[in-house]
Scaffold this motif. Structure first.
Motif, mmCIF file in Angstrom:
data_model
loop_
_atom_site.group_PDB
_atom_site.id
_atom_site.type_symbol
_atom_site.label_atom_id
_atom_site.label_comp_id
_atom_site.label_asym_id
_atom_site.label_seq_id
_atom_site.Cartn_x
_atom_site.Cartn_y
_atom_site.Cartn_z
ATOM 1 N N GLU A 67 0.835 -1.207 0.000
ATOM 2 C CA GLU A 67 0.000 0.000 0.000
ATOM 3 C C GLU A 67 0.869 1.256 0.000
ATOM 4 O O GLU A 67 0.570 2.231 -0.687
ATOM 5 C CB GLU A 67 -0.942 -0.015 1.194
ATOM 6 N N ASP A 70 2.224 1.789 -3.363
ATOM 7 C CA ASP A 70 1.194 2.394 -4.215
ATOM 8 C C ASP A 70 1.165 3.909 -4.041
ATOM 9 O O ASP A 70 0.985 4.655 -5.014
ATOM 10 C CB ASP A 70 -0.182 1.813 -3.910
ATOM 11 N N ASP A 73 4.129 5.310 -5.860
ATOM 12 C CA ASP A 73 3.846 5.278 -7.293
ATOM 13 C C ASP A 73 2.898 6.407 -7.690
ATOM 14 O O ASP A 73 3.093 7.046 -8.730
ATOM 15 C CB ASP A 73 3.263 3.917 -7.677
#
Length: 108
Positions: A67, A70, A73
């Motif tokens: 997570e 993410d 990103d």
């Protein structure tokens, strides 16, 4: 500028979160072990080719790590280039901070 400083501070906190999740995953995993038993290590778990790739087998520390990745990103894809800041056509200090730690994460 203030906006740039605020973004740098936010990215630095996110990097510390990422490093913390990685340490938790590596040194205090609460799920399937990363080594031995044909598990495929960290990259095997990330790719789903590790210990079966079943989400039920994924530890909370692995989920937290993914997570956080993410979020990293999302920050990278929010810019027009490969770096965390749009106002430079070269890496900035925060990019180097991330590179050094992500390189270590991949090596483990």
């Amino acid at each position: 500028d203030k906006a740039g400083n605020a973004r740098y501070d936010r990215l630095a906190r996110l990097e510390r979160d990422l490093f913390s999740w990685w340490c938790t995953l590596i040194f205090r995993p609460e799920g399937p072990r990363l080594g031995g038993g044909g598990g495929g290590g960290l990259m095997g778990m990330l790719s789903g080719k590790g210990s079966g790739g079943d989400d039920n087998e994924m530890s909370g520390s692995m989920k937290g790590f993914l997570e956080c990745l993410d979020q990293v990103d999302a920050e990278l894809t929010s810019t027009s280039g490969p770096w965390f800041f749009d106002n430079a056509d070269h890496p900035t200090m925060i990019d180097f901070v991330y590179v050094s730690h992500v390189e270590r994460m991949l090596a483990s």
